[in-house]
Design an enzyme around this catalytic site. Structure first.
Site, mmCIF file in Angstrom:
data_model
loop_
_atom_site.group_PDB
_atom_site.id
_atom_site.type_symbol
_atom_site.label_atom_id
_atom_site.label_comp_id
_atom_site.label_asym_id
_atom_site.label_seq_id
_atom_site.Cartn_x
_atom_site.Cartn_y
_atom_site.Cartn_z
ATOM 1 N N SER A 539 0.845 -1.186 0.000
ATOM 2 C CA SER A 539 0.000 0.000 0.000
ATOM 3 C C SER A 539 0.895 1.257 0.000
ATOM 4 C CB SER A 539 -0.947 -0.062 1.200
ATOM 5 O OG SER A 539 -1.992 0.835 1.020
ATOM 6 N N ASP A 620 -8.628 -5.179 -5.866
ATOM 7 C CA ASP A 620 -8.215 -3.985 -5.140
ATOM 8 C C ASP A 620 -8.773 -2.767 -5.853
ATOM 9 O OD1 ASP A 620 -7.124 -2.010 -3.678
ATOM 10 O OD2 ASP A 620 -5.052 -2.727 -3.793
ATOM 11 N N HIS A 652 -7.103 -5.582 -1.660
ATOM 12 C CA HIS A 652 -5.915 -4.907 -1.131
ATOM 13 C C HIS A 652 -5.138 -5.839 -0.191
ATOM 14 C CE1 HIS A 652 -3.841 -1.108 -0.929
ATOM 15 N NE2 HIS A 652 -3.949 -1.006 0.375
#
Ligand SMILES: *[C@@H]1O[C@H](CO)[C@@H](O)[C@H](O)[C@H]1NC(C)=O
Ligand SMILES: *[C@@H]1O[C@H](CO)[C@@H](O)[C@H](O)[C@H]1NC(C)=O
Ligand SMILES: *[C@@H]1O[C@H](CO)[C@@H](O)[C@H](O)[C@H]1NC(C)=O
Ligand SMILES: *[C@@H]1O[C@H](CO)[C@@H](O)[C@H](O)[C@H]1NC(C)=O
Ligand SMILES: *[C@@H]1O[C@H](CO)[C@@H](O)[C@H](O)[C@H]1NC(C)=O
Ligand SMILES: *[C@@H]1O[C@H](CO)[C@@H](O)[C@H](O)[C@H]1NC(C)=O
Length: 688
Positions: A539, A620, A652
Site C-alpha cells: 500500500s 483492489d 488490497h
C-alpha cells in the site's frame, strides 16, 4: 506448516466466570477451516470444548440464568437464511431449542433480557430499498449484468455498489426458559431517515460490524451509525449517530453532527457508540475533519434524555477506538494505539479537557476486552510472538495471564517477547522516532544477519507489535534476517502531529525519515549486514518501494518487494476514496497538480535498477491493479529483473489461507535468491 490458527475476537459476553471464544484453524493438508467453540474458566484458565456443531455463528449470554445463551446458526429451511436458538451451557449436552427462522443471512447479534422477561435483539443484513432484508439466493435474477451510475463512488474496497444497503433490524422473543417465539416481524430501524444525498447504511461498509450499533441494557433504545446523509460518499468521511426505539415505533433521530447539541467542532466520522449500564448515557468518538479519515477520534458522552453532549479528556493526543463503560457508569475503558500497539486506558466519564490517562496494558496489542465486576478488564491480545493471549488487566497496570498461545500452541513453540525490540532514533525534523526490530529464531547478537527493511502502509498506520497472517513479521525474520520496521512521518500512535505532517509530503519527509532509520540501523546494530539487505512494503509501503526504486536509497538493497502500491500518483483518480488523496495531496489533481507531480514514482523510472517483486490483486478497487502492472511494465522494459504476482480473487489484502501461503512462499523465494541464500529462483512463473 500444517495448521494456521487465528483467533479473531472475544465471541461472547461473560457470565458467572465462564466465557466463550472461537479458534478458527485452517489445515493445509485437508484444505479446510474448522471452527471450534470453547469455554474458558476465568478463575483457573481451564479451557473446555462446547459440544457445538460447525453451524454456530454467534453466541450471546442472555436469558433466565447466568448460563443461558442465545445463538445464531446457519441451519435454515431457506437457502442462506439463519435460525436463532436458545440453550443453557449448564446442560452438558448443550441441547439447543430453535426459536426463530430468519429468511436472510443476518449477522451481528446483540441481545438483552428486558424487565418483562422478553429478549430484545438486534441483527444486521443487506436490505432492499423498501426495507425488506435481502437474500441473494432468493432474489430475482436480471438478464443483464450492466450496472449504471449517476454519481461517483461506484465501487469501494472490493465491492461494486448495488441498490441494496446494510441495515440494523430489531426483533423481540417472548417466552421463558427455552421456549421463546419471535413476536411479530423484524423491524428495519433505518427506515424513514431523510437522505438528500447518501442513503442510510449501518454497519458502515466495508469494515463496520456490530460495533456500529448498540442496544440499551434496558432493551428500549438503539443507537447506530450511518454516513452523513447530506454529503457525497466519495468526498467525505463524516458519519453520525442516530437514536431509535427498539420496536421501531418512530423514525430514528440524529444524535450528533449538524443541528444537534454536539460541540460545533465535531463534524467528522463517528464510531464506537455504547450505552452505559443504566441506559442513560452513550459514549462514542467523533473526528473533527469532515473529509480526513485519520483525524483524531475524540471521545464524547451523550445524555440520552436531553441530547446534551460533553467532550471527555478533549486534549488527550490520542485516538479512541473501542469504548466500554465501567459497571458503575463512572469510567470509560478505551483502546487507543500508543507507541506501536493497541493499549487499554481508563478515563473518568466526566474527565476534564486536560486529563491524561496512562496505559493499563503492556506492549502487546489489545484485540478485545470485557469489563469484569470490580473493575478489572478481561483482555485478549496478540503480539509478533503470539496470536492469542488472554489476561486480566487491573486499572493499576497489573496483568494476570490465563492463556498465551506461544506457550500452549505447539505450532508457536519457542516464540516469545525476546523476539522483538524497539529502537529510537532522530527523524528528519529532529524528533525522536521509533522502529520495531524482529529477530529470527535462535538469534545470536554476536552473529551477523541479512537485513529486511519494512515500510508500513497507510501512510497513517504503524509497524507494531501485532500478529498477522498477512505480513507475519516473525516468519519474514525466520528466513534468516533481522527485520527493522520504522515509523516515519505519517505514522499513527505517536500523537496527531506526526500523522498530520504527511500532507503534501509523500515522497519527502517520510523518505528522509526512512533514510535516517536505515542509517541508524546500519551504524548501530552490529548484527545486521547492510550489504545484504532487502526492502518490502504494501500500500503506502508499496508506494515507498516504488519511490525508493527511483532514488538513491534503492541502490542499497539487493531486492525490493512492493504489494498493491501506488506507481503513478495521477492514476489515484481511479480510486473511490477521493477524500483520502485530496487530503494527502492537499487538493484535487487539477488544483494542486504540482504536489501530485512531485511525488510521482514513475517520474524517476529511468533510475529503476534494483530487482523487484511486484504484487497486485484484481479486487483492489482502492488502488486498482493497473498500478502494479504499470510498475512491472516499466521494470521489464528497463531490463530490471522483476516478477509479477496477481490474485484474481483478492483485494488490497490477501486473505485466503492458500493464497497467503503462496504469497509468502514466492516472496521468500525472491528475497532469498537475491540475498544469495538459494542458488536459483523457483520455476513457478507462467512463461510467455
Ligand atoms: C472454575 O475454576 C475454579 C477454580 O479452579 C473452580 O473453583 C470453579 O468451580 C470453576 N468453575 C466452573 C464453572 O467450572
Ligand atoms: C421489497 O422489495 C422486494 C424486491 O422487489 C420484494 O421481494 C419485497 O416483497 C418487498 N417488500 C415489501 C414489504 O414490499
Ligand atoms: C468533492 O471535493 C472536491 C475537493 O474538495 C470538490 O472540488 C468537489 O466539488 C467536491 N464534490 C462534492 C460533490 O462535494
Ligand atoms: C505502558 O506503556 C509503556 C511503553 O510501552 C510500557 O513500558 C509500560 O509497561 C506500559 N504499562 C503497563 C501497565 O503495562
Ligand atoms: C494546502 O493548500 C493550501 C492552499 O490551497 C495551503 O495554504 C496549505 O499550506 C497547503 N498545506 C500543505 C500542508 O501543503
Ligand atoms: C555481508 O554481505 C556481503 C554481500 O553479500 C557479503 O559479501 C559479506 O560476506 C557479508 N558479511 C558478513 C559478515 O556476513
Amino acid at each position: 506448516m500444517a495448521v494456521l490458527r487465528s483467533v479473531l475476537a472475544i465471541a461472547a459476553v461473560l457470565a458467572s466466570g465462564v466465557w466463550c471464544m472461537t479458534p478458527h484453524a485452517y489445515s493445509f493438508d485437508d484444505h479446510e477451516s474448522t471452527t471450534t467453540w470453547h469455554l474458558m474458566n476465568i478463575s483457573s484458565g481451564d479451557i473446555t470444548k462446547v459440544p457445538f456443531g460447525d453451524d454456530i455463528s454467534e453466541v450471546v449470554w442472555v436469558g433466565e440464568t447466568d448460563t443461558s445463551i442465545l445463538y445464531t446458526s446457519t441451519k435454515s429451511p431457506v437457502s442462506s437464511g439463519i435460525s436463532l436458538w436458545t440453550a443453557d451451557l449448564a446442560d452438558p449436552k448443550v441441547k439447543g431449542t430453535r426459536v426463530a427462522n430468519l429468511p436472510a443471512p443476518y449477522s451481528g447479534l446483540k441481545a438483552v433480557r428486558t424487565s418483562e422477561g422478553d429478549i430484545n435483539f438486534l441483527l444486521n443484513c443487506l436490505a432492499y430499498e423498501n426495507g425488506t432484508a435481502y437474500n441473494e439466493d432468493l432474489a430475482e435474477v436480471s438478464y443483464t449484468t450492466g450496472r449504471l451510475y449517476d454519481s461517483n463512488y461506484v465501487r469501494h474496497w472490493d465491492t461494486y455498489l448495488t441498490q441494496q444497503r446494510y441495515a440494523v433490524f430489531s426483533g423481540t422473543l417472548t417466552g421463558s426458559g427455552s421456549s421463546y417465539d419471535l413476536d411479530g416481524e423484524m423491524n428495519n430501524l433505518l427506515k424513514g431517515i431523510e437522505a438528500p444525498v447518501t442513503r442510510p447504511e449501518c454497519p458502515v461498509q466495508p469494515f463496520g460490524g456490530s460495533g456500529d450499533y448498540d442496544l440499551s441494557p434496558d432493551g428500549s433504545t438503539v443507537v447506530f451509525l450511518t454516513k452523513a446523509p447530506e454529503l457525497p460518499k466519495a468526498n467525505y468521511t463524516a458519519s453520525y449517530l442516530y437514536l431509535v426505539p427498539h420496536d421501531g415505533s418512530s423514525v430514528a433521530e440524529q444524535l450528533n453532527g449538524p443541528g444537534t447539541k454536539a460541540p460545533a467542532n465535531a463534524k467528522g466520522a463517528s464510531g464506537a457508540p455504547v450505552f452505559s449500564l443504566d441506559s442513560k448515557s452513550i459514549a462514542y468518538y467523533q473526528q473533527d475533519g469532515v473529509s480526513y479519515e485519520s483525524d483524531r477520534s475524540k471521545m464524547y458522552v451523550a445524555d440520552v434524555a436531553s441530547g446534551k453532549i460533553s467532550p471527555v479528556a478533549e486534549n488527550w493526543d490520542a485516538s479512541a477506538a473501542v469504548i466500554k463503560w465501567s459497571n458503575n457508569c463512572n469510567d470509560l475503558y478505551v483502546t487507543s494505539d500508543y507507541l506501536a500497539s493497541t493499549r487499554l486506558f481508563i478515563i473518568p466519564a466526566d474527565a476534564g479537557a486536560n486529563f491524561k490517562p496512562t496505559n493499563m496494558t503492556d506492549i502487546t496489542s489489545v484485540s478485545d476486552y470485557y469489563i469484569l465486576p470490580g473493575g478489572n478488564a478481561l483482555v485478549t491480545a496478540n503480539a509478533v510472538w503470539s496470536s492469542f493471549n488472554v489476561y486480566i488487566a487491573s486499572p493499576n497496570g497489573e496483568a494476570s495471564y490465563l492463556h498465551q498461545a506461544n506457550e500452549e500452541d505447539p505450532e508457536l513453540e519457542g516464540l516469545g517477547p525476546d523476539d522483538v525490540d524497539f529502537i529510537w532514533y532522530e527523524g528528519t525534523l529532529g524528533d525522536q522516532q521509533q522502529a520495531i526490530v524482529v529477530y529470527p529464531t535462535d538469534f545470536d547478537p554476536s552473529q551477523v544477519y541479512d537485513f529486511i527493511f519494512y515500510v508500513h502502509g497507510g501512510p497513517q498506520g504503524y509497524t507494531g507489535n501485532v500478529w498477522s497472517s498477512r505480513w507475519n513479521l516473525k516468519t519474514w525474520a525466520d528466513q534468516g534476517y533481522v527485520l527493522v520496521g520504522p515509523n516515519p512521518t505519517g505514522s499513527t500512535s505517536y500523537g496527531q502531529s506526526l500523522t498530520d505532517r504527511i500532507r503534501g509530503k509523500w515522497g519527502s519527509w517520510p523518505y528522509e525519515d526512512l533514510l535516517k532509520a536505515y542509517n541508524h540501523a546500519c551504524n548501530n546494530l552490529p548484527y545486521i549486514n547492510c550489504s545484504n539487505a532487502v526492502a518490502a512494503g504494501a500500500s503506502y509501503g508499496g508506494y515507498m518501494m516504488n519511490w525508493i526504486q527511483g532514488h538513491p536509497l534503492g541502490r542499497n538493497f539487493k531486492a525490493l518487494v512492493s504489494h498493491d502500491g501506488v506507481t503513478t500518483t495521477f492514476s489515484d483518480y481511479g480510486t473511490e476514496e477521493l477524500w483520502f488523496i485530496q487530503h494527502d495531496f492537499n487538493g484535487t489533481i487539477w488544483d494542486n497538480r504540482e504536489t501530485y507531480r512531485l511525488w510521482d514514482p514513475l517520474r524517476f523510472a529511468k533510475n529503476f535498477a534494483t530487482p523487484q517483486f511486484v504484487v497486485h490483486n484484481d479486487l483492489d478497487y482502492r488502488l486498482p491493479v493497473g498500478e502494479g502492472i504499470a510498475m512491472f511494465n516499466a521494470l521489464q522494459e528497463l531490463g530490471v529483473p522483476s516478477r509479477f504476482l496477481n490474485f484474481p480473487d483478492e483485494g488490497h489484502w490477501v486473505l485466503n489461507q492458500e493464497n497467503s501461503l503462496f504469497w509468502h512462499q514466492e516472496i521468500y523465494n525472491w528475497i532469498n535468491y537475491w540475498t544469495g541464500k538459494i542458488g536459483s529462483l523457483d520455476d513457478n512463473a507462467i512463461t510467455q
